[in-house]
Scaffold this active site. Structure first.
Site, PDB file in Angstrom:
ATOM      1  CG  ASP A 193      18.397  -4.718  42.042  1.00 31.49           C
ATOM      2  OD1 ASP A 193      19.322  -4.114  42.604  1.00 31.49           O
ATOM      3  OD2 ASP A 193      17.806  -5.682  42.568  1.00 31.49           O
TER       4      ASP A 193
ATOM      5  CD  GLU B 155      19.159  -0.521  41.211  1.00 27.40           C
ATOM      6  OE1 GLU B 155      19.791  -1.102  42.116  1.00 27.40           O
ATOM      7  OE2 GLU B 155      17.930  -0.307  41.259  1.00 27.40           O
TER       8      GLU B 155
END
Length: 343
Positions: free
Chosen positions: A66, A134
């Site tokens: 992320d 992610e």
């Protein structure tokens, strides 16, 4: 027994070979360390543990990916849109890395088919593909570094799967969606201005908060009222999906409001009509007593005064005296009056 070990090695190698090929089709290159990618595709629902008994899943790689994804996409957006303001760049980056976008990418690229999970669907698993995407970026970063992540995003994502210009200027009216939801559920909604200021460069900054009934929703900040309200509405919609207790608070507040609106007023208004606009004469007020005297009106007084004035001019009573007069005195006075008028 030796044959069993060899068979397991062959099976493991076959599975790894299949994973290598699948990853090559997804990321565009072969991994150096396959263990990072295996971890990235391991959902926490399978409850896998390592030799020390600690749970092993992709949550840590998701956290790392992320952060890396934000930096890479921020770099790409900054280079792609020279001269654009910070608010536009932030909004565009947000559209690229938002959970819905990553979910769609994961589905289209075939990442979802590689995720190891218990197979049970849940509200949390609706983001499983985006979370794995992610985590995969985190695995690429640990395996081959930042440049490999940048190459993956540019060559595999933005050049083939996403039109960054269309996405940047795509307007999603989250405010309209939230208002529509509130109208369907008959919930009162308000966009409350929290702050309005001007930055050093002269750009105005607005901060708005969503109020549903009396419950505070999320707030948003932007370079225009529309932008800040859109951000606040989007975050509030996500909170409504994510937190059932938030919805419960809103409908509790709505129930209290509607209950108060439906409660009857304790004191019922009087229906008796008042006749205070009628002027009652003095004689009626005195219960019709015969000895009551009604005060003369202004017109009657004026007539009386005029009559008195005319009578005074016509009759002179100054000669009237209470003294008794003889017959001769009366005649003499009359003759004097008569002869006086003649002169």
């Amino acid at each position: 027994m030796l044959n069993n070990i060899i068979d397991r090695i062959k099976l493991s190698f076959r599975k790894d070979k299949e994973l290598y090929l699948s990853l090559y089709q997804i990321i565009g290159f072969y991994p150096h360390d396959i263990s990072y990618y295996k971890m990235a595709l391991m959902h926490k629902s399978i409850m896998h543990r390592n030799k020390k008994g600690k749970p092993v899943n992709n949550e840590r790689l998701e956290f790392l990916g992320d952060a890396i994804l934000d930096a890479i996409v921020g770099d790409i957006v900054y280079q792609h849109f020279p001269g654009k303001r910070e608010g536009f760049l932030t909004n565009t980056r947000s559209k690229l890395v938002q959970r819905d976008t990553l979910n769609k990418l994961s589905q289209e690229m075939g990442i979802n088919q590689l995720i190891l999970s218990n197979g049970h669907s849940s509200s949390h698993n609706s983001y499983m593909g985006g979370n794995a995407f992610e985590a995969l970026v985190g695995a690429i970063y640990l395996d081959q570094g930042y440049d490999a992540c940048m190459k993956f995003m540019k060559n595999r994502i933005l050049s083939k799967m996403i039109n960054i210009d269309k996405l940047a200027y795509k307007e999603v009216n989250f405010k309209s969606k939230l208002i529509e939801w509130s109208q369907k559920n008959r919930v009162k909604i308000e966009f409350k201005l929290l702050q309005q200021r001007v930055e050093k460069g002269g750009s105005p900054v607005f901060s708005y908060q969503v109020i549903l009934e009396t419950v505070e929703g999320c707030s948003g900040q932007g370079y225009s009222k529309k932008e800040s309200q859109q951000i606040a509405a989007k975050l509030t919609l996500e909170k409504l999906k994510r937190e059932p207790q938030f919805i419960d608070c809103i409908f509790d507040a709505k129930a209290n409001r509607t209950k108060m609106e439906e409660e009857p007023v304790e004191k019922v208004p009087d229906t008796e009509e008042k006749d205070d606009f009628i002027i009652v004469s003095q004689s009626f007020e005195d219960d019709g007593r015969e000895d009551s005297v009604q005060a003369p009106s202004r017109r009657e007084q004026a007539v009386a005064e005029e009559t008195e004035t005319d009578e005074d001019n016509e009759f002179d009573l100054s000669d009237i005296s209470a003294k008794a007069m003889s017959r001769e005195e009366i005649i003499a006075a009359a003759e004097a009056e008569a002869f006086g008028e003649a002169r």
